[in-house]
Design a protein around this motif. Sequence first.
Motif, PDB file in Angstrom:
ATOM      1  N   GLY A 228      76.075  90.431  68.508  1.00 51.75           N
ATOM      2  CA  GLY A 228      76.015  89.832  67.190  1.00 51.75           C
ATOM      3  C   GLY A 228      74.618  89.601  66.657  1.00 51.75           C
ATOM      4  O   GLY A 228      74.450  89.000  65.595  1.00 51.75           O
ATOM      5  N   GLY A 229      73.614  90.086  67.376  1.00 50.94           N
ATOM      6  CA  GLY A 229      72.240  89.913  66.922  1.00 50.94           C
ATOM      7  C   GLY A 229      71.914  90.843  65.765  1.00 50.94           C
ATOM      8  O   GLY A 229      72.657  91.786  65.468  1.00 50.94           O
ATOM      9  N   PRO A 230      70.779  90.607  65.096  1.00 50.32           N
ATOM     10  CA  PRO A 230      70.403  91.439  63.943  1.00 50.32           C
ATOM     11  C   PRO A 230      69.975  92.838  64.370  1.00 50.32           C
ATOM     12  O   PRO A 230      69.549  93.055  65.508  1.00 50.32           O
ATOM     13  CB  PRO A 230      69.229  90.669  63.330  1.00 50.32           C
ATOM     14  CG  PRO A 230      68.621  89.940  64.495  1.00 50.32           C
ATOM     15  CD  PRO A 230      69.780  89.549  65.369  1.00 50.32           C
ATOM     16  N   ALA A 231      70.089  93.769  63.456  1.00 48.24           N
ATOM     17  CA  ALA A 231      69.639  95.133  63.730  1.00 48.24           C
ATOM     18  C   ALA A 231      68.120  95.176  63.787  1.00 48.24           C
ATOM     19  O   ALA A 231      67.430  94.327  63.230  1.00 48.24           O
ATOM     20  CB  ALA A 231      70.153  96.086  62.654  1.00 48.24           C
ATOM     21  N   GLY A 232      67.616  96.169  64.487  1.00 46.44           N
ATOM     22  CA  GLY A 232      66.174  96.363  64.540  1.00 46.44           C
ATOM     23  C   GLY A 232      65.656  96.912  63.217  1.00 46.44           C
ATOM     24  O   GLY A 232      66.401  97.069  62.255  1.00 46.44           O
ATOM     25  N   ASP A 233      64.384  97.206  63.189  1.00 45.49           N
ATOM     26  CA  ASP A 233      63.755  97.702  61.967  1.00 45.49           C
ATOM     27  C   ASP A 233      63.400  99.184  62.113  1.00 45.49           C
ATOM     28  O   ASP A 233      63.287  99.708  63.218  1.00 45.49           O
ATOM     29  CB  ASP A 233      62.482  96.901  61.658  1.00 45.49           C
ATOM     30  CG  ASP A 233      62.770  95.412  61.494  1.00 45.49           C
ATOM     31  OD1 ASP A 233      63.815  95.085  60.901  1.00 45.49           O
ATOM     32  OD2 ASP A 233      61.962  94.597  61.986  1.00 45.49           O
TER      33      ASP A 233
END
Length: 305
Positions: free
Chosen positions: A195-200
């Motif tokens: 559930g963590g944010p996507a990378g860049d």
Amino acid sequence: MAYIDYYKILGVDKSATQEDIKKAYRKQARKLHPDLNPNDKEAERQFKELNEANEVLSNPENRAKYDKYGENWKHGEQYEQAQQQQRQYQQQSGNYGGGFSGTDFGESEDFSDFFQSMFGGEGGGFGRNSRGSASGKFKGQDVHAELNLNLKDAAKTHQQTFDINGKKVRITIPAGVSDGQKIKLKGHGNPGFNGGPAGDLYITFNITPDPNFERVGDDLKSKISIDLYTAVLGGDVKVETLEGSVNLKVKPETQSGTTVRLKGKGFPVYKKDGEFGDLFVTYDVKLPKNLTEKQKELFEQLKNS
């Protein structure tokens, strides 16, 4: 994911410098580029592998992870975060034997076992406490890509589409980007874990050399050949700019190597609409060849006059 030896693909060894990697990539990219190998599926496959290898090895941080974790390099950050979380948990709870099921994250641990339990197994148990709640969210791996542009494309604002993780990403490239410039697209990297944010997504621009212009900052330099008669007597010549050709008046008695400036005919200034550098044109006077006897006599007369 099947293991791919990125060093082998680029044709360099593990001691290669970043400059060695950059040179090796550009050399092979010129050979395998789809524009030079139309309808060649094997060349297309090799070109994709080459780009993948370059994305990893040209970034020192990713290269270090690849050297350490091999095929599991993309999840190296999650592994290290998990180690840190376990240490914090142990310090807070005083429990050095449990808290994370099935993995103790020791320094001598076989990484592949950890990654299998973390990403590959069904219900591997990582990241869940005895109540079954998620213990941590991890940001996805950043993605690094390179985009080749010719000088004229770099001089105009335009859109291009990337395929990242099977998803189409359209970006607007501002006029005036420079060679080696990097931009960041937040949240367009690999998906997060638990559930963590996507990378860049980081995109580095490579501006290929232009046969007619040399770019120096926002200015452009070019050379134009003029014949001896125009140099001596003056006249009009056509000069190429990024926006097409313009007429330029050559003054009488112009010497070879003379440089003139065309104000505002250079490269657009990055993110400053309506601002441009200048174009500096250098004259190269060409001497006539295969003179007739009559022409030679005329030159003799000029010499002796």
